[in-house]
Design an enzyme around this catalytic site. Structure first.
Site, mmCIF file in Angstrom:
data_model
loop_
_atom_site.group_PDB
_atom_site.id
_atom_site.type_symbol
_atom_site.label_atom_id
_atom_site.label_comp_id
_atom_site.label_asym_id
_atom_site.label_seq_id
_atom_site.Cartn_x
_atom_site.Cartn_y
_atom_site.Cartn_z
ATOM 1 C CG ASN A 149 -0.257 -0.319 2.494
ATOM 2 O OD1 ASN A 149 0.360 -1.383 2.627
ATOM 3 N ND2 ASN A 149 -0.316 0.588 3.446
ATOM 4 C CG HIS A 199 -12.188 1.858 2.326
ATOM 5 N ND1 HIS A 199 -11.168 2.787 2.380
ATOM 6 C CD2 HIS A 199 -11.848 0.902 3.207
ATOM 7 C CE1 HIS A 199 -10.261 2.392 3.259
ATOM 8 N NE2 HIS A 199 -10.651 1.245 3.780
ATOM 9 C CB THR A 235 -27.425 -6.952 12.698
ATOM 10 O OG1 THR A 235 -28.073 -7.460 13.868
ATOM 11 C CG2 THR A 235 -28.454 -6.691 11.615
ATOM 12 C CB CYS A 323 -2.114 3.081 8.887
ATOM 13 S SG CYS A 323 -3.123 2.386 7.599
#
Ligand SMILES: *Cc1c(COP(=O)(O)O)cnc(C)c1O
Length: 377
Positions: A149, A199, A235, A323
């Protein structure tokens, strides 16, 4: 000029359109027993099938997650825990994403695994010979990323996968940065486990998928209800899963064409910057790299000042990793590549995407050389 697509990408219109009907009006919980629930369940399972198809998997092998970091934590922690009887030695590379490297280091610190971190060459590539030498009879798992990345370098994944399979070692691939931009086929890559995040390919933030090859044992990370066939409680994010599947299909449909377009824009950036900015080097592999990620090191420039000055001129870029921005630690990737020898220099990553236009590249080639020259005073 948005040139930070490796950090996150714009949600595609097609993905948004697919998600909207699942975000407005009455929505059922896929676990309930009425027609709203059936609709939600149907949408979720259709999305699962679509994601599976895009990476050559079966739908039963896909677990939806909250993204790349959760996917890496689930697959690494879960496979290590479930396969303790096969050994506790794990191999990874020095240039992995923090969600892999810090997770494995934490397990090592707790005494749960013994960890070998493979070095990389000056281009950020792992050597299959080094991996061969590092394998032990008690090696249970190897984790190597598809594409880096920070510098965009691709790893020799299918060779690594072949070696792992021959030796009966589980193989995990963090494909977050490559998926949607390069063909990802879990069979060709010989991956037993693979991580995706929506994303990074124009899907929504906060949703991803973990591929688990049939027969591979992985203990759940999030326990509770019986969702995702008891592999991930909670959920389900139905709209997110649908948006992810739509974005991945869209990227897969015109992948060849988009790859060539981005490669050509990247080449233009590389050629233009190297020829106009003195004391600057391209980082990462010249050929084996992501089509839309280019990265450089500028000597004698402060990273923060460079990004700030570029931002003031409407150019969004990154020092290499979202990050670690804000921490003043030098990049572990560039360090592993042997590129930071205590010199003052600024790494810069320019990452392109589906919405990057040729005019933006021209602007960058105008703005960047002037900005670097100004900072060097
Ligand atoms: C972005 C990224 C991740 C983390 O994904 P999130 O969805 O942001 O948690 C993991 N690995 C790589 C290579 C990445 O680029």
């Amino acid at each position: 000029m948005y040139l930070d697509n490796a950090a996150t990408t714009r949600l595609s219109r097609r993905a948004l359109a697919a998600m909207l009907p699942l975000m407005e009006g009455e929505q059922g919980n896929p676990s309930s027993l009425h027609s709203y629930a059936r609709e939600a369940r149907k949408a979720l399972e259709r999305a699962r099938g679509q994601v599976a198809q895009c990476i050559g998997a079966d739908e039963g092998e896909i677990v939806f997650t909250s993204g790349g970091s959760e996917g890496n934590n689930y697959l690494l922690r879960g496979a290590i825990e479930a396969n303790r009887d096969r050994g506790s030695h794990v191999i990874t590379s020095a240039v992995e994403h923090p969600s892999v490297l810090n997770t494995l280091r934490a397990l090592e610190k707790q005494g749960r695994i013994q960890l070998t971190v493979l070095p990389v060459d000056g281009y950020g590539r792992v050597s299959v010979v080094d991996l061969f030498a590092a394998l032990r009879p008690d090696t249970v798992l190897v984790s190597v990323m598809l594409a880096n990345n920070e510098v965009g370098t691709l790893q020799p994944i299918s060779s690594i996968g072949n070696l792992c399979r021959e030796r009966g070692v589980l193989f995990h691939v963090d494909a977050v940065q490559g998926a949607g931009h390069l063909p990802v086929d879990v069979q060709a890559l010989r991956a037993d486990m693979l991580t995706l995040s929506a994303h990074k390919f124009h899907g929504p933030r906060g949703v991803g998928a973990a591929y688990v090859r049939k027969g591979t044992q992985v203990v759940p990370l999030i326990t509770g209800g019986e969702q995702e066939k008891r592999r991930r409680a909670g959920t389900e994010n139905v709209a997110g899963a649908v948006g992810m599947a739509e974005a991945l299909m869209e990227q897969t449909e015109d992948m060849e064409q988009e790859k060539e377009r981005l490669q050509s824009l990247s080449e233009q950036l590389i050629g233009g910057i190297l020829s106009t900015v003195p004391d600057c080097q391209l980082t990462g592999h010249r050929m084996e790299r992501l089509p839309g990620v280019v990265s450089f090191l500028f000597e004698g420039v402060s990273p923060d000042e460079l990004l700030a000055l570029l931002d003031m001129q409407g150019m969004a870029a990154s020092a290499g990793s979202a990050c670690t921005a804000g921490s003043n630690e030098p990049s572990h990737v560039l360090q592993a590549m042997g590129l930071l020898n205590g010199r003052r220099c600024a790494p810069l990553r320019l990452s392109l995407g589906r919405y990057t236009k040729a005019e933006e590249i021209d602007r960058v080639l105008d703005v960047l050389p002037k900005t670097v020259a100004r900072l060097r005073g």
